[in-house]
Design a protein around this motif. Structure first.
Motif, mmCIF file in Angstrom:
data_model
loop_
_atom_site.group_PDB
_atom_site.id
_atom_site.type_symbol
_atom_site.label_atom_id
_atom_site.label_comp_id
_atom_site.label_asym_id
_atom_site.label_seq_id
_atom_site.Cartn_x
_atom_site.Cartn_y
_atom_site.Cartn_z
ATOM 1 N N VAL A 35 35.870 24.646 58.960
ATOM 2 C CA VAL A 35 35.797 26.060 59.007
ATOM 3 C C VAL A 35 37.047 26.654 57.771
ATOM 4 C CG1 VAL A 35 36.919 27.822 60.640
ATOM 5 C CG2 VAL A 35 35.789 26.027 61.430
ATOM 6 N N LEU A 36 37.709 25.816 57.445
ATOM 7 C CA LEU A 36 38.765 26.674 56.297
ATOM 8 C C LEU A 36 37.569 26.392 54.946
ATOM 9 C CD1 LEU A 36 41.645 27.837 56.361
ATOM 10 C CD2 LEU A 36 40.828 26.650 58.536
ATOM 11 N N ALA A 37 36.968 25.527 55.042
ATOM 12 C CA ALA A 37 36.080 25.274 53.652
ATOM 13 C C ALA A 37 34.979 26.483 53.624
ATOM 14 C CB ALA A 37 35.411 24.012 53.726
ATOM 15 N N ALA A 38 34.339 26.571 54.625
ATOM 16 C CA ALA A 38 33.315 27.827 54.778
ATOM 17 C C ALA A 38 33.932 29.155 54.600
ATOM 18 C CB ALA A 38 32.455 27.520 56.101
ATOM 19 N N ASN A 39 34.928 29.380 55.297
ATOM 20 C CA ASN A 39 35.474 30.819 55.424
ATOM 21 C C ASN A 39 36.289 31.069 54.240
ATOM 22 O OD1 ASN A 39 34.033 31.509 57.882
ATOM 23 N ND2 ASN A 39 35.146 30.037 58.942
ATOM 24 N N LEU A 40 37.070 30.187 53.680
ATOM 25 C CA LEU A 40 38.261 30.463 52.885
ATOM 26 C C LEU A 40 37.989 29.795 51.352
ATOM 27 C CD1 LEU A 40 41.015 31.704 51.805
ATOM 28 C CD2 LEU A 40 41.972 29.413 53.052
ATOM 29 N N LYS A 41 37.859 28.504 51.378
ATOM 30 C CA LYS A 41 37.365 27.911 49.995
ATOM 31 C C LYS A 41 36.199 28.493 49.448
ATOM 32 C CE LYS A 41 36.585 23.326 48.118
ATOM 33 N NZ LYS A 41 36.251 21.828 48.339
ATOM 34 N N GLY A 42 34.951 28.777 50.200
ATOM 35 C CA GLY A 42 33.932 29.137 49.753
ATOM 36 C C GLY A 42 34.291 30.556 49.065
ATOM 37 N N VAL A 43 35.012 31.545 49.514
ATOM 38 C CA VAL A 43 35.365 32.583 48.996
ATOM 39 C C VAL A 43 36.144 32.484 47.742
ATOM 40 C CG1 VAL A 43 36.687 34.808 49.356
ATOM 41 C CG2 VAL A 43 35.296 34.095 51.137
ATOM 42 N N TRP A 44 36.923 31.784 47.787
ATOM 43 C CA TRP A 44 37.662 31.344 46.475
ATOM 44 C C TRP A 44 36.683 30.961 45.577
ATOM 45 C CZ3 TRP A 44 38.962 26.535 44.552
ATOM 46 C CH2 TRP A 44 39.720 26.300 43.264
ATOM 47 N N LEU A 45 36.060 29.918 45.707
ATOM 48 C CA LEU A 45 35.024 29.219 44.878
ATOM 49 C C LEU A 45 34.092 30.157 44.135
ATOM 50 C CD1 LEU A 45 33.900 25.859 46.444
ATOM 51 C CD2 LEU A 45 35.447 26.332 44.391
ATOM 52 N N CYS A 46 33.547 31.372 45.105
ATOM 53 C CA CYS A 46 32.698 32.249 44.631
ATOM 54 C C CYS A 46 33.406 33.222 43.601
ATOM 55 C CB CYS A 46 32.138 33.090 45.815
ATOM 56 S SG CYS A 46 30.774 32.036 46.652
ATOM 57 N N MET A 47 34.674 33.659 44.098
ATOM 58 C CA MET A 47 35.298 34.583 43.018
ATOM 59 C C MET A 47 35.429 33.718 41.663
ATOM 60 S SD MET A 47 37.967 36.988 45.094
ATOM 61 C CE MET A 47 38.899 35.829 45.731
ATOM 62 N N SER A 48 35.777 32.464 41.968
ATOM 63 C CA SER A 48 36.282 31.827 40.777
ATOM 64 C C SER A 48 35.062 31.721 39.700
ATOM 65 C CB SER A 48 36.631 30.397 41.020
ATOM 66 O OG SER A 48 37.827 30.500 41.730
ATOM 67 N N ALA A 49 33.834 31.500 40.206
ATOM 68 C CA ALA A 49 32.736 31.927 39.371
ATOM 69 C C ALA A 49 32.305 33.193 38.891
ATOM 70 C CB ALA A 49 31.455 31.115 40.159
ATOM 71 N N GLU A 50 32.478 34.135 39.626
ATOM 72 C CA GLU A 50 32.020 35.467 39.466
ATOM 73 C C GLU A 50 32.901 36.285 38.707
ATOM 74 O OE1 GLU A 50 30.375 35.706 44.261
ATOM 75 O OE2 GLU A 50 32.231 36.416 43.645
ATOM 76 N N ILE A 51 33.931 35.939 38.796
ATOM 77 C CA ILE A 51 35.017 36.898 37.906
ATOM 78 C C ILE A 51 34.927 36.762 36.562
ATOM 79 C CG2 ILE A 51 37.461 37.306 37.365
ATOM 80 C CD1 ILE A 51 37.939 36.687 40.509
ATOM 81 N N PRO A 52 34.839 35.511 35.860
ATOM 82 C CA PRO A 52 34.585 35.438 34.390
ATOM 83 C C PRO A 52 33.388 36.154 33.981
ATOM 84 C CG PRO A 52 35.134 33.200 35.451
ATOM 85 C CD PRO A 52 34.769 34.234 36.372
ATOM 86 N N VAL A 53 32.421 36.157 34.724
ATOM 87 C CA VAL A 53 30.887 36.719 34.261
ATOM 88 C C VAL A 53 31.162 38.399 34.359
ATOM 89 C CG1 VAL A 53 28.710 37.035 35.078
ATOM 90 C CG2 VAL A 53 29.494 34.897 35.057
ATOM 91 N N MET A 54 31.871 38.665 35.426
ATOM 92 C CA MET A 54 32.081 40.138 35.572
ATOM 93 C C MET A 54 33.089 40.801 34.404
ATOM 94 S SD MET A 54 32.156 40.758 39.761
ATOM 95 C CE MET A 54 30.861 40.741 40.529
ATOM 96 N N LEU A 55 34.113 40.102 34.190
ATOM 97 C CA LEU A 55 34.972 40.387 33.207
ATOM 98 C C LEU A 55 34.426 40.378 31.734
ATOM 99 C CD1 LEU A 55 38.318 38.364 34.077
ATOM 100 C CD2 LEU A 55 37.862 40.661 34.296
ATOM 101 N N ALA A 86 40.991 30.547 68.482
ATOM 102 C CA ALA A 86 40.275 30.677 67.219
ATOM 103 C C ALA A 86 41.363 30.562 66.083
ATOM 104 C CB ALA A 86 39.853 32.333 67.407
ATOM 105 N N ALA A 87 42.064 29.455 66.331
ATOM 106 C CA ALA A 87 43.329 29.220 65.195
ATOM 107 C C ALA A 87 42.798 29.094 64.045
ATOM 108 C CB ALA A 87 44.278 28.208 65.848
ATOM 109 N N ALA A 88 41.530 28.110 63.632
ATOM 110 C CA ALA A 88 41.109 27.793 62.374
ATOM 111 C C ALA A 88 40.680 29.130 61.953
ATOM 112 C CB ALA A 88 40.207 26.855 62.422
ATOM 113 N N TYR A 89 39.872 29.820 62.720
ATOM 114 C CA TYR A 89 39.036 31.008 62.303
ATOM 115 C C TYR A 89 39.741 32.165 61.860
ATOM 116 C CZ TYR A 89 35.171 34.534 62.102
ATOM 117 O OH TYR A 89 34.436 35.667 61.583
ATOM 118 N N CYS A 90 40.749 32.371 62.768
ATOM 119 C CA CYS A 90 41.926 33.469 62.238
ATOM 120 C C CYS A 90 42.663 32.876 61.048
ATOM 121 C CB CYS A 90 42.824 33.475 63.689
ATOM 122 S SG CYS A 90 42.176 34.260 64.946
ATOM 123 N N ALA A 91 42.986 31.871 60.978
ATOM 124 C CA ALA A 91 44.014 31.413 59.834
ATOM 125 C C ALA A 91 42.894 31.444 58.588
ATOM 126 C CB ALA A 91 44.363 29.889 59.903
ATOM 127 N N ALA A 92 41.678 31.202 58.605
ATOM 128 C CA ALA A 92 40.934 31.287 57.642
ATOM 129 C C ALA A 92 40.730 32.771 57.100
ATOM 130 C CB ALA A 92 39.537 30.724 57.676
#
Length: 253
Positions: free
Chosen positions: A112-132, A154-160
Motif C-alpha cells: 500500500v505504501l509503495a503504490a500510494n506514496l513511493k509511486g508518487v515520489w518516483l513519478c515526480m523524481s522523473a517528471e521534475i527534471p524534464v519540466m525544469l 485504513a491505517a496503511a492507506y491513511c498513512a500513505a
C-alpha cells in the motif's frame, strides 16, 4: 475541443479507470496530447483508444509506478512521443486491506505504501527534471480525503495519503521559484472501481459512505477530473503546495 491545453502534453498514471480515466479524457477534451499509463495493459490501451475516438491524441505506455526503471522509461517515452511534458497527474494507487492497524501484514503495509506514496515520489523524481528543463510545469498528486482525516481500518492507506500531502507541500516549496507548481487532490468517496471493490467486500459500506458525505451522495470521477485540470491551468497560477479536498464536505465535519 475547447483548447485550454492546446499544444500541451499531459501524463496520467492509473489512467485505465476511475479518476485517471476521467482526467485523461478531460485533458484530451481540452486539447492536450495525453500519455495514458497503467499497470493494466487492457485498461490503459482502452483509455488511449477512447481518447482517439473522441478526436484527441494519446499514447498508452504501461508502467508499474512502484518500479523506478519503469517510471523513468514512462517519462522518457512520453517525451519521445510528444516532445515535451507540461502536466502530470500522479494518480495510480490502491486501497488497503480494510483491517485494524495491528492486523496489517508487513506485505500489505509495504504494498500500500509503495503504490500510494513511493509511486508518487518516483513519478515526480522523473517528471521534475524534464519540466525544469523546459521552464516549468504543473504536477498534481492523488492524495485523498483520508490524507486529511482518518477512518477506522485504513491505517496503511491513511498513512500513505497523509504522506502524499506532506510530500506535495515539500516539493512545492522546492520548486516554487522555478515555475513548477505541485498540488494534490483529496477526493472523498468517489464512485470508482476501487470503491466498488470495497463495497463488494462489505455491502454495508456504501450506506456508510453516503452518511459520511454531507451532500448525501458519492462523487463522480469527472468531478475530480475538473479539479485536476483547474490545478494544471493558468487559472491556478498562484496555487502551489495546496491539498484540494473534492469531498462533498466530508472533511468539514
Amino acid at each position: 475541443m475547447a483548447g485550454r491545453f492546446e499544444g500541451k502534453v499531459a501524463l496520467v498514471t492509473g489512467a485505465g479507470s476511475g479518476i485517471g480515466l476521467a482526467s485523461s479524457l478531460a485533458f484530451a477534451r481540452e486539447g492536450a496530447r495525453v500519455v495514458a499509463s497503467d499497470v493494466l495493459r487492457d485498461e490503459g490501451e482502452a483509455a488511449a483508444r477512447r481518447i482517439a475516438e473522441a478526436g484527441g491524441q494519446a499514447r498508452f505506455v504501461p508502467a508499474d509506478v512502484t518500479r523506478a526503471a519503469e517510471v523513468e522509461s514512462l517519462v522518457r517515452r512520453a517525451v519521445e512521443a510528444f516532445g515535451r511534458l507540461d502536466f502530470a497527474f500522479n494518480n495510480a494507487g490502491m486501497e488497503g486491506p480494510g483491517v485494524p492497524t495491528h492486523e496489517h501484514s508487513e506485505d500489505d503495509w509495504d504494498r500500500v505504501l509503495a503504490a500510494n506514496l513511493k509511486g508518487v515520489w518516483l513519478c515526480m523524481s522523473a517528471e521534475i527534471p524534464v519540466m525544469l528543463a523546459r521552464g516549468g510545469g504543473a504536477i498534481v498528486n492523488a492524495a485523498s480525503a483520508l490524507g486529511l482525516v482518518a477512518v477506522p481500518n485504513a491505517a496503511a492507506y491513511c498513512a500513505a495519503k497523509h504522506a502524499v500531502v506532506g510530500l506535495t507541500r515539500a516539493a512545492a516549496l522546492d520548486y516554487a521559484r522555478s515555475n513548477l507548481r505541485v498540488n494534490a487532490v483529496c477526493p472523498g468517496y468517489i464512485r470508482t472501481p476501487m470503491i466498488d471493490r470495497v463495497i463488494a467486500r462489505d455491502p454495508e459500506a456504501e450506506a456508510r459512505m453516503h452518511l459520511a458525505e454531507p451532500v448525501g451522495r458519492l462523487g463522480t470521477p469527472e468531478e475530480v477530473a475538473e479539479a485536476v485540470l483547474w490545478l494544471c491551468s493558468d487559472a491556478a497560477s498562484f496555487v502551489t503546495g495546496h491539498a484540494l479536498a473534492i469531498d462533498g464536505g466530508l472533511v468539514a465535519r
